[in-house]
Scaffold this motif. Structure first.
Motif, PDB file in Angstrom:
ATOM      1  N   ARG A 106       0.648   4.238  -2.718  1.00 13.24           N
ATOM      2  CA  ARG A 106       0.514   5.657  -2.352  1.00 13.24           C
ATOM      3  C   ARG A 106       1.642   6.496  -2.949  1.00 13.24           C
ATOM      4  O   ARG A 106       1.396   7.597  -3.456  1.00 13.24           O
ATOM      5  N   SER A 107       2.865   5.990  -2.935  1.00 14.32           N
ATOM      6  CA  SER A 107       3.990   6.705  -3.544  1.00 14.32           C
ATOM      7  C   SER A 107       3.774   6.897  -5.041  1.00 14.32           C
ATOM      8  O   SER A 107       4.050   7.949  -5.586  1.00 14.32           O
ATOM      9  N   SER A 125       0.826  -1.216   0.000  1.00 13.72           N
ATOM     10  CA  SER A 125       0.000   0.000   0.000  1.00 13.72           C
ATOM     11  C   SER A 125       0.854   1.256   0.000  1.00 13.72           C
ATOM     12  O   SER A 125       0.508   2.252  -0.638  1.00 13.72           O
ATOM     13  N   GLU A 126       1.971   1.223   0.717  1.00 12.81           N
ATOM     14  CA  GLU A 126       2.887   2.362   0.726  1.00 12.81           C
ATOM     15  C   GLU A 126       3.432   2.623  -0.680  1.00 12.81           C
ATOM     16  O   GLU A 126       3.564   3.776  -1.098  1.00 12.81           O
TER      17      GLU A 126
END
Length: 136
Positions: free
Chosen positions: A131-132, A127-128
């Protein structure tokens, strides 16, 4: 690490040539025997299987430069259409490859989720990276 991923986020396991073809935007549909109403982001998992390795050449991908047994990217399912008798095409978009593949065992089910603590960490890391990507 704080566990933080969308509750509806799922992953799909594919043989490596097809997983890499999707995240490199060389393949825009995934064919399955069951339809889906799912839309939105899914994680792309490259299985450890070598059964389809003869298909790497079809996509111009060097199998020496890939990671198996890992979540390697993500894409969106935007729709599903019937593509023949008992054959459905999941229409894919916005595919991208993760900067860092995330080691993870896959699953035989079509879509699988973060069903244990290890997978919750994996889904958070994935998920990170989504998002990036969205912040670019």
């Amino acid at each position: 690490m704080e566990i933080n991923y969308p509750a509806k986020l799922k992953a799909i396991s594919l043989h490596p040539p097809y997983a890499y073809a999707i995240i490199r935007r060389l393949k825009h549909e995934e064919y399955r025997s069951k339809p889906t109403k799912r839309k939105g982001w899914i994680l792309i998992h490259a299985s450890k299987s070598t059964a389809s390795d003869d298909c790497f050449q079809q996509y111009g991908i060097n199998p020496a430069n890939i990671k198996r047994g890992a979540i390697i990217g993500a894409c969106k399912i935007i729709s599903c259409r019937q593509a023949g008798f008992d054959n459905y095409a999941y229409q894919l978009s916005e595919a991208f490859e993760f900067r860092i593949p995330i080691d993870c065992a896959g699953s035989q089910s079509i879509f699988w989720g973060a069903t244990n603590e290890d997978r919750k960490v994996v889904f958070t890391l994935a998920s990170e990276q989504i998002r990036s990507y969205l912040l670019k």
